[in-house]
Write a protein that holds these residues in place. Structure first.
Motif: not given
Length: 127
Positions: A113-118
């Motif tokens: 479910g990852v939508r955004y990464w730094g």
């Protein structure tokens, strides 16, 4: 514009401490489970610790229990990772991620479910 910005990395001696921050903007923070991941040179990225969106549930990688503490300040849209008793094997790039994950285990163990990464922050533990 969606942003996850990590900070707080650096060079520290073995046994030292660092506190990483992950500041979010541009999306509805409260809906997301947040996780810290790390990637050491030549190794795959691994889940370090994750925290749920609302009820404070947390997950820690077994080898890190007792040394790392994750916390979340929803008023500041920021998640912290307090790292104590650091070891050379903790060296790597640390990333935060925002996910629509059903559980903290789903994010940290299965990367679901990852939508955004730094962009990551470097942590180096060395004497």
């Amino acid at each position: 514009q969606v942003q996850l910005v990590e900070s707080g990395g650096g060079l520290v001696q073995p046994g030292g401490s660092l506190r990483l921050s992950c500041a979010a903007s541009g999306f509805t923070w409260l809906y997301y489970t947040i996780g810290w991941f790390r990637q050491a040179p030549g190794k795959e990225r691994e889940g370090v610790s994750c925290i749920s969106s609302s009820d404070g549930m947390t997950y820690y990688r077994d080898s890190l229990k007792g040394r790392f503490t994750i916390s979340r300040d929803n008023a500041k849209n920021t998640v912290y990772l307090q790292m104590n008793s650091l070891k050379p094997e903790d060296t790597g790039v640390y990333y935060c991620a925002a996910a629509e994950a059903p559980t903290v285990q789903a994010l940290c163990v299965q990367n679901l479910g990852v939508r955004y990464w730094g962009q990551g922050t470097q942590v180096t533990v060395s004497s």
